[in-house]
Scaffold this active site. Sequence first.
Site, PDB file in Angstrom:
ATOM      1  CB  THR A  88       2.713  -2.195  10.944  1.00 45.53           C
ATOM      2  OG1 THR A  88       1.479  -2.684  10.383  1.00 45.53           O
ATOM      3  CG2 THR A  88       2.487  -0.827  11.580  1.00 45.53           C
ATOM      4  CG  HIS A 123      10.831 -24.761  11.929  1.00 42.79           C
ATOM      5  ND1 HIS A 123      10.999 -24.703  13.289  1.00 42.79           N
ATOM      6  CD2 HIS A 123      11.942 -25.384  11.444  1.00 42.79           C
ATOM      7  CE1 HIS A 123      12.152 -25.283  13.630  1.00 42.79           C
ATOM      8  NE2 HIS A 123      12.753 -25.677  12.516  1.00 42.79           N
ATOM      9  CG  ASP A 171      -0.292   0.186   2.536  1.00 43.04           C
ATOM     10  OD1 ASP A 171       0.957   0.229   2.582  1.00 43.04           O
ATOM     11  OD2 ASP A 171      -1.008   0.319   3.540  1.00 43.04           O
ATOM     12  CB  CYS A 187       1.276  -2.309   4.756  1.00 43.70           C
ATOM     13  SG  CYS A 187       1.125  -3.322   6.231  1.00 43.70           S
ATOM     14  CG  HIS A 223       9.179 -28.440  10.597  1.00 47.27           C
ATOM     15  ND1 HIS A 223       9.005 -27.976  11.879  1.00 47.27           N
ATOM     16  CD2 HIS A 223      10.488 -28.788  10.500  1.00 47.27           C
ATOM     17  CE1 HIS A 223      10.153 -28.023  12.532  1.00 47.27           C
ATOM     18  NE2 HIS A 223      11.074 -28.519  11.714  1.00 47.27           N
TER      19      HIS A 223
HETATM   20  C1  RB5 Z   1      -1.514   2.895   6.446  1.00 49.45           C
HETATM   21  O1  RB5 Z   1      -1.520   4.114   7.104  1.00 49.45           O
HETATM   22  C2  RB5 Z   1      -1.223   1.776   7.422  1.00 49.45           C
HETATM   23  O2  RB5 Z   1      -2.311   1.598   8.274  1.00 49.45           O
HETATM   24  C3  RB5 Z   1      -0.917   0.494   6.685  1.00 49.45           C
HETATM   25  O3  RB5 Z   1       0.165   0.707   5.841  1.00 49.45           O
HETATM   26  C4  RB5 Z   1      -0.539  -0.693   7.535  1.00 49.45           C
HETATM   27  O4  RB5 Z   1       0.462  -0.360   8.447  1.00 49.45           O
HETATM   28  C5  RB5 Z   1      -1.633  -1.429   8.139  1.00 49.45           C
HETATM   29  O5  RB5 Z   1      -1.449  -2.443   8.829  1.00 49.45           O
END
Ligand code: RB5
Length: 141
Positions: A68, A99, A9, A66, A134
């Site tokens: 996180t 694994h 994203d 993304c 596994h």
């Molecule tokens: C976008 O702001 C953020 O929420 C997305 O990139 C991601 O971290 C969601 O888990």
Amino acid sequence: MQKIIIASDHGGFNLKTTIYNHLSELGYDIEDYGCYNTDSCDYPVYAQKVANAVSTNAQMCGILVCGTGIGMSIAANKINGIRAALCSDTFSARMTRMHNNSNILCLGERVIGQGLALDIVDTWLNTGFEGGRHQKRIDMI
Ligand code: RB5
């Protein structure tokens, strides 16, 4: 060689571009499923695109980025046959291949630096599944 599908994203766009260029230079067969700029967009759309492709082709693996890595991993793991692993260190990247036979790697652009991210990607791509006990556990999922 496996085909790699990569997507992000807006929160993962810059790291995705770095990874795409790195893997292209190494000669990997890699395809970018978007997004293609930093305009705000919805990570589940891209997670589903990659997860659907990987779930129907054993010769493919995926990389999702993304902010996180968490949203991408939650969304990708909803697709049957997907084992998406969110990694922020090389030990986890190695172990999830050995694994869990993970078929999608998730990364957080806002969590780790580019150098570590590329090490994680290289480790993940260069580590094989151990099978044996596994596989039995994967079959239970
Ligand atoms: C976008 O702001 C953020 O929420 C997305 O990139 C991601 O971290 C969601 O888990």
